[in-house]
Design an enzyme around this catalytic site. Structure first.
Site, mmCIF file in Angstrom:
data_model
loop_
_atom_site.group_PDB
_atom_site.id
_atom_site.type_symbol
_atom_site.label_atom_id
_atom_site.label_comp_id
_atom_site.label_asym_id
_atom_site.label_seq_id
_atom_site.Cartn_x
_atom_site.Cartn_y
_atom_site.Cartn_z
ATOM 1 N N GLN A 1 12.202 -50.105 -75.436
ATOM 2 C CA GLN A 1 11.147 -49.170 -75.807
ATOM 3 C C GLN A 1 11.871 -47.911 -76.278
ATOM 4 O O GLN A 1 12.451 -47.193 -75.472
ATOM 5 C CB GLN A 1 10.239 -48.902 -74.612
ATOM 6 C CG GLN A 1 9.490 -50.157 -74.187
ATOM 7 C CD GLN A 1 9.024 -50.094 -72.760
ATOM 8 O OE1 GLN A 1 9.831 -49.932 -71.855
ATOM 9 N NE2 GLN A 1 7.725 -50.223 -72.561
ATOM 10 N N HIS B 1 16.592 -42.432 -71.716
ATOM 11 C CA HIS B 1 17.934 -42.995 -71.722
ATOM 12 C C HIS B 1 17.774 -44.414 -72.258
ATOM 13 O O HIS B 1 17.003 -45.201 -71.687
ATOM 14 C CB HIS B 1 18.492 -43.004 -70.291
ATOM 15 C CG HIS B 1 19.939 -43.336 -70.190
ATOM 16 N ND1 HIS B 1 20.780 -42.660 -69.324
ATOM 17 C CD2 HIS B 1 20.713 -44.262 -70.791
ATOM 18 C CE1 HIS B 1 22.003 -43.166 -69.418
ATOM 19 N NE2 HIS B 1 21.983 -44.157 -70.309
ATOM 20 N N HIS C 1 17.743 -48.153 -72.810
ATOM 21 C CA HIS C 1 17.971 -49.269 -71.888
ATOM 22 C C HIS C 1 17.299 -50.523 -72.422
ATOM 23 O O HIS C 1 16.238 -50.471 -73.028
ATOM 24 C CB HIS C 1 17.508 -48.970 -70.456
ATOM 25 C CG HIS C 1 16.088 -48.512 -70.326
ATOM 26 N ND1 HIS C 1 15.670 -47.236 -70.679
ATOM 27 C CD2 HIS C 1 14.986 -49.155 -69.872
ATOM 28 C CE1 HIS C 1 14.372 -47.121 -70.429
ATOM 29 N NE2 HIS C 1 13.928 -48.273 -69.948
ATOM 30 N N HIS D 1 15.642 -54.041 -71.423
ATOM 31 C CA HIS D 1 15.052 -54.851 -70.360
ATOM 32 C C HIS D 1 15.452 -56.300 -70.626
ATOM 33 O O HIS D 1 15.323 -56.787 -71.745
ATOM 34 C CB HIS D 1 13.518 -54.785 -70.403
ATOM 35 C CG HIS D 1 12.954 -53.457 -70.052
ATOM 36 N ND1 HIS D 1 12.477 -53.166 -68.798
ATOM 37 C CD2 HIS D 1 12.779 -52.345 -70.801
ATOM 38 C CE1 HIS D 1 12.027 -51.933 -68.788
ATOM 39 N NE2 HIS D 1 12.195 -51.404 -69.999
#
Length: 201
Positions: A127, A138, A140, A142
């Site tokens: 996202q 930050h 990331h 998933h």
């Protein structure tokens, strides 16, 4: 020869001596941390995840540019996050090296977790920015091991990730304490995942 460094507590529990493990094609070699760092000292060092500090016992895999951690609110068993070590808000702001390392790390972790959880597929998702549902500033990835029937409609998983991210943001903003899964549960899961990279490398 490619190498990977992994911080791992030796011994049966998290109380053992800490070391770096260098992996290469011919096996691995343990290297004690300089200065004989103790678990007490290690627990004072944290990884950054936006404005939050992540305890190293919740991190199960590291490279010089990325780290992987267990999730406070997993959507499915094995739902983990892979982050760049450097705090970077948006995907486009990663360097080429960080981008490569992040995706290669996600690829390796996804493969091991898919096998470990006896899944048949993987969902990788980012996202990127608040309007895309990013609640922690930050970057990331998933990683979610997927099985038949885990969601009635396949795309429902993205709605569920949005719900969990928003719940997490509200929880962290309200009390700054991580109460959803116990720290012990998250540490145990991280230790279990850490072993996947030692036994199968």
């Amino acid at each position: 020869m490619t190498k990977l460094q992994l911080l791992y507590p030796l011994g049966l529990g998290l109380g053992g001596p800490f070391c770096f493990i260098n992996f290469c094609r011919r096996g691995f070699q343990t290297i004690p941390l300089s200065g004989g760092a103790s678990p007490a000292k290690m627990s004072m060092e944290f990884y950054s995840f936006g404005p939050y500090k992540i305890d190293p016992t919740e991190v199960f895999y590291t490279t010089p540019l990325s780290y992987a951690m267990v999730n406070l609110r997993p959507v499915v068993p094995g739902h983990v996050l892979v982050c760049p070590r450097r705090e970077v808000k948006r995907f486009a702001d990663l360097t080429v090296e960080e981008t490569q390392d992040l995706w290669l790390t996600a690829q390796k972790i996804g493969g091991r977790l898919e096998c470990f959880h006896k899944a048949s597929s993987l969902t990788f998702t980012i996202q990127d920015g608040p309007k895309a549902g990013q609640t922690v500033p930050h970057v990331h990835i998933h990683i979610l091991p997927r099985k038949d029937g885990d969601f009635e409609r396949n795309d429902e998983i993205y709605d569920e990730i949005d719900v969990k991210e928003n719940e997490l943001k509200e929880k962290l903003n309200l009390d700054k304490e991580r109460k959803d899964r116990s720290r012990e549960e998250m540490c145990k899961e991280a230790e279990e995942y850490r072993s996947l990279f030692i036994l199968q490398s």
